[in-house]
Every structure is written in structure tokens, then in C-alpha cells.
Design an enzyme around this catalytic site. Structure first.
Site, short mmCIF file in Angstrom:
data_model
loop_
_atom_site.label_atom_id
_atom_site.label_comp_id
_atom_site.label_asym_id
_atom_site.label_seq_id
_atom_site.Cartn_x
_atom_site.Cartn_y
_atom_site.Cartn_z
N SER A 64 -80.69 17.19 78.85
CA SER A 64 -81.51 17.01 77.64
C SER A 64 -82.55 18.11 77.45
CB SER A 64 -82.16 15.63 77.71
OG SER A 64 -82.83 15.34 76.52
N SER A 499 -94.67 7.94 86.80
CA SER A 499 -93.48 8.62 86.26
C SER A 499 -92.24 7.96 86.84
CB SER A 499 -93.52 10.09 86.68
OG SER A 499 -92.23 10.65 86.61
#
Length: 541
Positions: A64, A499
Site C-alpha cells: 500500500s 500501533s
């Protein structure tokens, strides 16, 4: 299972010693040179998943918006959705198994997930434009073939296109044709039908500058161009012929740095947008006459779509339940506008596309977008059937016209996953139909100034959250400290969350001015550093 073939091919794709990877929302991501064994094993897993659900599974090689040197792999479930969470665990186990344990791990997965190895397997493969992607997708094929699976390699496609193909295949073509031509035809036809219903189609400006992040989006948009008439003017920038993928460009760069990408010259009040590297995210932006940059992120895209949908749903006079799903990162003023001005219910869920998608499925019409520009609209089966029926049978002109627009929206939207191409066409159609300029769209509400920061910690797992990640449960005292800091500023809020991929804690703060948002974010980052085991030097303002 052919043990000999498994041993032979596994030896061709050896696992580097000491490397442990976890399957998350984005699948696996890492430096490309560490991924050969992982993608081979995900070929194995895709075949197992296909046998388990007796349907075609997708596997996409992409990282991505990561730098070009990285790569990744993720699996797509039968209706084009993310891999089922229980199988994410199997993916992690399989990727990290020792070479000699591989057959044992496969056997365990087969037992736990009731996989019959004698069943057929069918897998669709896609890849992005990274230099490493072609070789890695060949390793995927090795994995599929070891378990006797069939595959169709689509080669270079956007991530949403692969999701679309898988859904088409498993709905026996009800969702569309499982080919790129089928995708281009369905979307362009729905787009043109919508535009036809626009009263100002003559003079409406259709110039749009598109930053394709030097990625797959440029290739696929170029292929799609012949499907549009002359007056649709999409200008492609950062097409991958000169620069590196995602380097100083793309949706993620524009959103994070709040500035235009390189490689695209902006004139005042020109409509521009950026895709990310695999074309599943989009953000819009423009510069005003004073040369100020204005970002129009996923929140504002969701708002524009919601305004239009709400008007159409009111016209068809059906009792459809509509809602918008956001995460804690959504700008506070977007939530206020949707709830108070538009009177649309808003639900907040944990960060991650799968959480948004899952919640949006609870409504007749569920709009979801992350602030980063990843999102789509889901229509319930019942709503879709009713809308298509109204188009055929409704006698009242206004009702039928509105139903027709809704039907074209259903066909234009890629309901399997966020899709930059589909979302862009939807936005362009809505702007045309409502006669809105990019400035008028931007002026719906003013974003509260905000700041994103991250703090390195020894172990991200010390942070535990609740209330859709808006409050911290652990470490003790952190939430109380955040509450006290938030009290100091007007219109402010802040939250912290670990995260999903690295040992950092992400911090988000917003307040009435940029100065206050920056100060609040910094103070919260200091609190995290001291209470949650920060690494290195304390954060500097």
C-alpha cells in the site's frame, strides 16, 4: 498432502532465522527481501481457506502506502471482505513456523478449521507495481500448487479490483463480471448514468488532477480512460514513469504532511486528489487564491456522500436506516456536523477497516470512512432489492428518479472495500449533481486544528484502551493525566492508542487553535513517555 512436494518447495522459500511477523489489518508487511517464505506460506493458507469455505479466495501482494522497498501480502475472503479474524491467527502461526514444523502446523489448522484437503481450492492473485511484487507472486503460486489448488493470476491490479473480482466470482456474477473490463464497464456506466441526471452537466467543470502516487492507480486509470466520454477530463500525475512509488506523493503523504504532493502543479481553486500506492484510499485538496492549502479528507468525503444519500432517501420515502461509522481519529467538527446539522446517527468504532465495515453492515445504508481516505458505502440486501424494484415499478416521477440515482450509486460504489477509483467517481458525480465547487464542499464545516504524534516505547502492549480506543485503561494514571490536560484547552480532546505494527504509541489531539492542539499533543506525548515506558530522549515540542 504431498509431504515431499511441501518439503521441496519449502526449502526453496526458506524462513530467515529470528524473523517473526504478525498478520494485522494490513496483512503482513516488511522489507521485501524478508517476505519470500511468508508469501509462499500464504499461498498455502489461501488454498486451505478456499478448501475450508469451498469458495475462491483472493491474495494480494502489496504494501500500500509503504516505501517502494517494502512489500506485503493479504488475503481476501469470499465476498471481497478482509480475512476472518480466526484465520489471522493461523496466518501468523504458519508464517512463523520452523521449516520442519510446517506440515504439523498445516495439519493442526486443518483440524481446528475442519479443512478437507481433498476438496478443490481456487485462488485469485493480484499484485502492485513494486519491483519485488512479480517474484513474490510467483512464490504465492508455488504455495497454492503444493496443496493442489487452482489459481488465476490477474497480474497488476489495484487492491480494490482484486476484492471486486473475488466477490464477482463467488456471487456467480451477480455482483458483476470477474474481469477488469467488467469492473471498468460497471463503474463507468453507473457514473455516466448519474452524470446524465445532473441538470448542470453542460457547464460543470470536470477537470480533475489526480496524483497516483507513482503506483498501480495510474496504470488502471489509463486503462479506464476509453470508457469515459471526451468531456470527462481526468489528468494523471505521478504515473510511475519517473519517480519512486509513494515518494513525496500519494494520499498518505498529503494527509500526514498537510501539503500538496511533488510532481503536481496546483493552480488556485483547482480540484485535485491523491490515491495511495495500491489505490484503496483517496483524499482531495486545493489551494485558495491566497495560496493556502486545504485538505479534504475521508471525514469530509463521508459528509458529502451522506448529504446526498440523505436527500435521496428522503425522496424515495422508504423507512431505510442510515448511519455513518467513524473512528476516534474523525475530526470532532465532522461528527458534530453529521449529528447536529444533518441529523444522521454516527457510531464510533476501533481503528481498522474491518471494525468499520462490520459496524456499517448493521444498517440499510452504512457510510464509513477513515480520516485517511479509506472508505465506502454498504447497502443491505433488502435496501438494494427495494431500490431496484422502485426503479422498475414506481409511478411517481420524483420517487423513481431518486431511486434511479440510488441504483446507480449502488453500482458505482465498490461495496467490498474502500476503492480510490470508485470513491473518486462517486465524489465527482455528487459534486456535479449538487452543482458544488470544491470550495463550497470544503466550507460545509471547518476542521478543528489537530496534531498526530508518536512516541517510541519499549512495549506497546502496556497501553490498553476502551470506548473505541478513546480512553486508556492502562497504564494506571495515564487517562487521568490526559483528562487533566484536555481541561486546559477549548474544544479539545485527546487519546492515545498502541500501533498495530510497531512499538510506538500514537497520539491524537485537537483543540480550538493549531497552537493549542500542538501544545496538548506534546503534553500528552510527555505523559505517555513517562508513564508508558518511553524509549530514548523525551519528546521535544
Amino acid at each position: 498432502m504431498d509431504s515431499e512436494a511441501l518439503r521441496k518447495f519449502s526449502a526453496l522459500h526458506p524462513r530467515p532465522a529470528g524473523l517473526t511477523l504478525h498478520y494485522g489489518t494490513a496483512g503482513f508487511r516488511s522489507a521485501a527481501q524478508h517476505l519470500d517464505h511468508v508469501v509462499f506460506r500464504m499461498g498455502l493458507l489461501a488454498a486451505l481457506r478456499s478448501k475450508a469455505v469451498t469458495a475462491t479466495i483472493g491474495i494480494m501482494v502489496t504494501a500500500s502506502h509503504n516505501p517502494e522497498e517494502d512489500n506485503g501480502v493479504k488475503l481476501v475472503d469470499p465476498l471481497g471482505e478482509m480475512l476472518h479474524p480466526s484465520w489471522e491467527e493461523y496466518a501468523t502461526q504458519l508464517a512463523n513456523a520452523e521449516e520442519q514444523e510446517l506440515e504439523k502446523v498445516i495439519t493442526e489448522i486443518c483440524q481446528k478449521a475442519a479443512v478437507n484437503l481433498h476438496k478443490d481450492a481456487s485462488v485469485f492473485i493480484g499484485r502492485d507495481t513494486r519491483p519485488s511484487s512479480k517474484k513474490l507472486s510467483q512464490s504465492v503460486i508455488d504455495g497454492i500448487q503444493v496443496l493442489g489448488g487452482q489459481y488465476h493470476d490477474y497480474g497488476l491490479v489495484t487492491t480494490p479490483q482484486l476484492h471486486y473480482m473475488v466477490c464477482c466470482q463467488n456471487t456467480q456474477g451477480q455482483y458483476g463480471k470477474a474481469t477488469l473490463e467488467g469492473y471498468y464497464e460497471k463503474l463507468s456506466k453507473a457514473f455516466m448514468e448519474l452524470i446524465k441526471q445532473s441538470h448542470c452537466s453542460g457547464e460543470f467543470q470536470r477537470h480533475l488532477k489526480i496524483d497516483c502516487a507513482n503506483g498501480i492507480g495510474a496504470l488502471k486509470l489509463s486503462e479506464m480512460k476509453p470508457y469515459f466520454p471526451q468531456e470527462v477530463l481526468f489528468h494523471i500525475y505521478n504515473d510511475g514513469t519517473k519517480e519512486k512509488l509513494n515518494h513525496l506523493c500519494g494520499a498518505d503523504f498529503v494527509k500526514v504532511h498537510q501539503k500538496p504532493p511533488g510532481g503536481l502543479d496546483m493552480k488556485p481553486n483547482e480540484r485535485c486528489c491523491s490515491f495511495d500506492g495500491d489505490a484503496d484510499r483517496i483524499v482531495y485538496y486545493y489551494k485558495d487564491t491566497a495560496d493556502h492549502f486545504h485538505l479534504i479528507d475521508g471525514d469530509k468525503i463521508a459528509t458529502l456522500i451522506s448529504i446526498f444519500l440523505k436527500e435521496l432517501l428522503a425522496k424515495v420515502k422508504q423507512d431505510f436506516k442510515m448511519a455513518v461509522v467513524q473512528t476516534a481519529y474523525a475530526n470532532g467538527n465532522s461528527t458534530r456536523y453529521l449529528q447536529e446539522t444533518l441529523k444522521v446517527p454516527v457510531h464510533c468504532v476501533k481503528t481498522g477497516v474491518k471494525h468499520l465495515h462490520h459496524k456499517a453492515q448493521e444498517f440499510d445504508v452504512g457510510v464509513y470512512f477513515e480520516a485517511n481516505g479509506h472508505g465506502t458505502v454498504l447497502f443491505s440486501k433488502a435496501a438494494e432489492t427495494k431500490i431496484r424494484q422502485l426503479v422498475k415499478e414506481e409511478k411517481d416521477n420524483e420517487k423513481r428518479e431518486a431511486a434511479k440515482m440510488l441504483e446507480n450509486m449502488i453500482d458505482l460504489i465498490n461495496q467490498t472495500v474502500g476503492d480510490a477509483v470508485s470513491d473518486m467517481l462517486l465524489v465527482e458525480a455528487v459534486l456535479a449533481l449538487k452543482g458544488l465547487s470544491v470550495q463550497q464542499w470544503d466550507a460545509l464545516y471547518a476542521d478543528l486544528p489537530n496534531r498526530l504524534l508518536k512516541v517510541q516505547v519499549a512495549d506497546r502492549r502496556v497501553i490498553g484502551t476502551t470506548d473505541a480506543e478513546r480512553r486508556a485503561l492502562t497504564p494506571p494514571g495515564l487517562q487521568e493525566k490526559i483528562d487533566a490536560l484536555v481541561q486546559k484547552y477549548r474544544l479539545s480532546r485527546a487519546f492515545v492508542r498502541p500501533s498495530g505494527t510497531e512499538d510506538v504509541v500514537r497520539i491524537y489531539a485537537e483543540a480550538d487553535t493549531q497552537e493549542n492542539a500542538d501544545a496538548l499533543a506534546h503534553e500528552v506525548s510527555l505523559a505517555v513517555f513517562h508513564l508508558a515506558g518511553g524509549k530514548g530522549a523525551p519528546p521535544q515540542p
